[in-house]
Enzyme design. Sequence first.
Site, PDB file in Angstrom:
ATOM      1  N   ARG A  77      -4.332   0.441   3.127  1.00 49.16           N
ATOM      2  CA  ARG A  77      -4.045   1.813   2.831  1.00 49.16           C
ATOM      3  C   ARG A  77      -3.614   2.279   4.233  1.00 49.16           C
ATOM      4  O   ARG A  77      -4.423   2.769   5.139  1.00 49.16           O
ATOM      5  CB  ARG A  77      -5.295   2.646   2.366  1.00 49.16           C
TER       6      ARG A  77
ATOM      7  N   CYS B 220      10.254   1.646 -12.494  1.00 51.44           N
ATOM      8  CA  CYS B 220      10.051   0.895 -11.426  1.00 51.44           C
ATOM      9  C   CYS B 220       8.857   0.251 -10.974  1.00 51.44           C
ATOM     10  O   CYS B 220       8.088   0.599 -11.917  1.00 51.44           O
ATOM     11  CB  CYS B 220      10.382   1.911  -9.957  1.00 51.44           C
TER      12      CYS B 220
ATOM     13  N   GLU C  50      10.754  -2.600  -3.870  1.00 52.69           N
ATOM     14  CA  GLU C  50      10.679  -1.721  -5.234  1.00 52.69           C
ATOM     15  C   GLU C  50      11.796  -2.032  -6.220  1.00 52.69           C
ATOM     16  O   GLU C  50      13.045  -1.643  -6.130  1.00 52.69           O
ATOM     17  CB  GLU C  50      10.840  -0.368  -4.904  1.00 52.69           C
TER      18      GLU C  50
ATOM     19  N   ASN D 264       2.216  -1.802  -8.954  1.00 54.22           N
ATOM     20  CA  ASN D 264       2.019  -1.184 -10.477  1.00 54.22           C
ATOM     21  C   ASN D 264       3.632  -1.264 -10.969  1.00 54.22           C
ATOM     22  O   ASN D 264       4.395  -1.887 -10.351  1.00 54.22           O
ATOM     23  CB  ASN D 264       1.658   0.320 -10.403  1.00 54.22           C
TER      24      ASN D 264
ATOM     25  N   ASP E 195      -1.297  -0.529 -13.798  1.00 51.85           N
ATOM     26  CA  ASP E 195      -1.761  -1.072 -12.281  1.00 51.85           C
ATOM     27  C   ASP E 195      -2.141  -2.360 -12.448  1.00 51.85           C
ATOM     28  O   ASP E 195      -2.703  -3.016 -13.373  1.00 51.85           O
ATOM     29  CB  ASP E 195      -2.918   0.091 -11.977  1.00 51.85           C
TER      30      ASP E 195
ATOM     31  N   ARG F 198       3.660   7.420   4.342  1.00 48.53           N
ATOM     32  CA  ARG F 198       2.769   8.406   3.667  1.00 48.53           C
ATOM     33  C   ARG F 198       1.546   8.590   4.565  1.00 48.53           C
ATOM     34  O   ARG F 198       0.895   7.867   5.071  1.00 48.53           O
ATOM     35  CB  ARG F 198       2.106   7.503   2.265  1.00 48.53           C
TER      36      ARG F 198
ATOM     37  N   ARG G 251      -0.490  -5.055   0.293  1.00 54.28           N
ATOM     38  CA  ARG G 251      -1.462  -5.075  -0.632  1.00 54.28           C
ATOM     39  C   ARG G 251      -1.481  -6.567  -1.218  1.00 54.28           C
ATOM     40  O   ARG G 251      -2.602  -6.935  -1.481  1.00 54.28           O
ATOM     41  CB  ARG G 251      -1.432  -4.251  -1.613  1.00 54.28           C
TER      42      ARG G 251
ATOM     43  N   CYS H   8      12.445   4.335  -4.949  1.00 51.12           N
ATOM     44  CA  CYS H   8      13.364   4.850  -6.232  1.00 51.12           C
ATOM     45  C   CYS H   8      14.190   6.057  -6.205  1.00 51.12           C
ATOM     46  O   CYS H   8      15.196   6.102  -6.443  1.00 51.12           O
ATOM     47  CB  CYS H   8      12.532   4.712  -7.577  1.00 51.12           C
TER      48      CYS H   8
ATOM     49  N   GLU I 160      -5.440  -1.705  -6.332  1.00 54.74           N
ATOM     50  CA  GLU I 160      -4.221  -1.715  -6.957  1.00 54.74           C
ATOM     51  C   GLU I 160      -3.401  -2.302  -5.904  1.00 54.74           C
ATOM     52  O   GLU I 160      -3.088  -1.543  -4.835  1.00 54.74           O
ATOM     53  CB  GLU I 160      -3.927  -0.160  -7.310  1.00 54.74           C
TER      54      GLU I 160
ATOM     55  N   GLU J  43      -1.890   9.162   4.867  1.00 54.83           N
ATOM     56  CA  GLU J  43      -3.086   9.096   4.041  1.00 54.83           C
ATOM     57  C   GLU J  43      -4.154   9.622   4.727  1.00 54.83           C
ATOM     58  O   GLU J  43      -5.196   9.622   4.013  1.00 54.83           O
ATOM     59  CB  GLU J  43      -3.221   7.214   3.921  1.00 54.83           C
TER      60      GLU J  43
HETATM   61  P1  ATP Z   1      -2.928   4.495  -4.531  1.00 53.86           P
HETATM   62  O1  ATP Z   1      -3.639   5.287  -5.740  1.00 53.86           O
HETATM   63  O2  ATP Z   1      -3.689   3.380  -3.940  1.00 53.86           O
HETATM   64  O3  ATP Z   1      -2.774   5.545  -3.325  1.00 53.86           O
HETATM   65  P2  ATP Z   1      -0.483   5.037  -5.304  1.00 53.86           P
HETATM   66  O4  ATP Z   1      -0.562   5.498  -6.720  1.00 53.86           O
HETATM   67  O5  ATP Z   1      -0.164   6.005  -4.378  1.00 53.86           O
HETATM   68  O6  ATP Z   1      -1.613   4.129  -4.705  1.00 53.86           O
HETATM   69  P3  ATP Z   1       2.166   4.189  -5.864  1.00 53.86           P
HETATM   70  O7  ATP Z   1       2.816   5.371  -5.174  1.00 53.86           O
HETATM   71  O8  ATP Z   1       2.200   3.814  -7.222  1.00 53.86           O
HETATM   72  O9  ATP Z   1       0.727   4.067  -5.212  1.00 53.86           O
HETATM   73  O10 ATP Z   1       2.967   2.998  -4.772  1.00 53.86           O
HETATM   74  C1  ATP Z   1       3.199   1.658  -5.741  1.00 53.86           C
HETATM   75  C2  ATP Z   1       2.576   0.875  -4.612  1.00 53.86           C
HETATM   76  O11 ATP Z   1       2.878   1.066  -3.347  1.00 53.86           O
HETATM   77  C3  ATP Z   1       1.160   0.390  -4.822  1.00 53.86           C
HETATM   78  O12 ATP Z   1       0.798  -0.248  -5.835  1.00 53.86           O
HETATM   79  C4  ATP Z   1       0.844  -0.192  -3.678  1.00 53.86           C
HETATM   80  O13 ATP Z   1       1.177  -1.559  -3.775  1.00 53.86           O
HETATM   81  C5  ATP Z   1       1.796   0.419  -2.642  1.00 53.86           C
HETATM   82  N1  ATP Z   1       1.124   1.479  -1.660  1.00 53.86           N
HETATM   83  C6  ATP Z   1       1.027   2.605  -2.086  1.00 53.86           C
HETATM   84  N2  ATP Z   1       0.508   3.367  -1.152  1.00 53.86           N
HETATM   85  C7  ATP Z   1       0.193   2.429   0.021  1.00 53.86           C
HETATM   86  C8  ATP Z   1      -0.522   2.353   1.198  1.00 53.86           C
HETATM   87  N3  ATP Z   1      -1.016   3.704   1.684  1.00 53.86           N
HETATM   88  N4  ATP Z   1      -0.630   1.261   2.061  1.00 53.86           N
HETATM   89  C9  ATP Z   1      -0.239   0.192   1.518  1.00 53.86           C
HETATM   90  N5  ATP Z   1       0.381   0.220   0.110  1.00 53.86           N
HETATM   91  C10 ATP Z   1       0.417   1.265  -0.657  1.00 53.86           C
HETATM   92 ZN    ZN Z   2       9.440   4.110  -7.958  1.00 55.86          ZN
HETATM   93 MG    MG Z   3      -1.577   7.201  -3.225  1.00 53.31          MG
END
Ligand code: ATP
Ligand code: ZN
Ligand code: MG
Length: 504
Positions: A349, A463, A357, A439, A418, A338, A470, A308, A436, A340
Amino acid sequence: MRFELKTTLTFSGDLEEAKSSLKNVIVEANEDILKRGVPHGKEGGAEVVDYDIRGNQLTLHIGSGRYVRAHDALLRVKKRIGEKIGPEFHIGVRKFDIDEYDVSFMLEKTPEDDIDLPYVSSINFKGNVCTFSVKGLTEEQLSKNYVDRIINRIKEKVDAQYYKGKEEMWELVWKSEEKEMIWEEDPTEVMEKKGWILKGPTKGKWFYNPKAASILRTMERIAVEEILKPLDFQEVIESMMVPFDVWMNTGHMEGIPNEAYYVCEPMTRDPEEWEEIVDFIKISKEVPQEMLSEMVTRPKAGLCYAQCPNIYWSLKNQTIADESLPLLLYDRSSPSARYESGGRHGIERVDEFHRIEPVYIGTKEQLISIKEDLIERYTHVFENILELEWRMARVSPFYLQQSGDMEEEVDKELGTIDFEAYLPYRGSREDSEWLEFQNLSIFSKYTETFNIKSRKSKLYSGCSGIGLERWTAAFLAQKGLEPDEWPEGFKRWCGDLPKGINLL
Ligand code: ATP
Ligand code: ZN
Ligand code: MG
């Protein structure tokens, strides 16, 4: 709130002749410009409580309350001196130095730990009163409100001490019926054994061989064909790199600097400049890290974290015509990166993942209606095609619940939902953490920070992050890896899996 400022102004010439005029400026300022902005009948203006003139220097001690902060008072006095003394005596203020600046204010909560901050030489707490001293701020930094930002940051850090370790708000909105689970394995582990995916080539990434790739692409097709196209979303293709100024606008720069992947550029493209490094590479067969770090720039951008921000950037300072509202766009071109770290697990993850998106911009009514439409289409997909056991929950991070002043908190239609799926390999429905898998949010702030407008009403934006890994992890954890056992609806979209690669 109390501000005590001691400062030295250095002039371009000796102040002897201008002494009495200077004195008048200060006396007048105390009655007039240093009280300006104070609500009628209230205390809280500023006052020069003491001053001294020596050679080409004027020292001031300014005290103030909340309405005219002492540093604003200093800037006003300096301007007034320029207007009154400059023309007559042909001298002006060269610079000023902040000798001492002490600020004290009340906090809502008593802090539990010490706090450190840049630009601040000491912070002390007595009960709920915080007193701090700043050193060495420049005129530009004072006029850009560094002091107010320091106050806000202290409040934020004290609040953070309270919500550390606390759960975020979670409120069930809806849940599907219980579905029969085919197995209790972790699909990532089994796919890896079968050679459908392999780890790497760097940490937190996967290589999807044909069978797994075809499942992810099926998820993508379902999302596009069953959700986005029926709702008239239009596809865009954006850059996978996001410059820092865009992340400054979305808040990612301060929100997730510890999760971002950063991008460097070569200092130069001139092959001659790179010759030495190439020599080293050819002879040592290693990458000379230190030399390389001198040949690349410091990062000014990061890899896409969510899609976004660049979509908002594309509309920055624009007025959207009524006939284009609500504006419904989506990107599926840019993977998200990201860091992680310890949280990595399976394909769900990871450090690099694939999301679609959708981003929507419109009036509040339009967005509430889009949200309903999206939820209806999502429900159709999760119930009739993927046949998942899943639920929706309204969530809000702890700091948002506390502030109470964000529109997102007051208006329940805004904020984030979520979508979570049960993963049998993690344990029972009741005790295990659900995944999750996507979202959906509506916000009031991004249209403001990016100055995106319409002719008529205030615009909102939102968004939804459709995470293909996932979706896949949730589906396979519930339905297994045997295509024959998959729900009919999914089989129709998927067709036969590719034959894959046999390795000897
Ligand atoms: P989480 O709490 O699980 O870390 P987030 O709140 O960081 O998620 P958002 O930034 O809201 O996630 O991202 C939206 C979507 O992106 C999530 O619902 C998921 O489908 C996907 N997503 C986020 N982080 C990851 C990841 N590390 N691996 C795979 N998919 C991801
Ligand atoms: Zn967004
Ligand atoms: Mg996260």
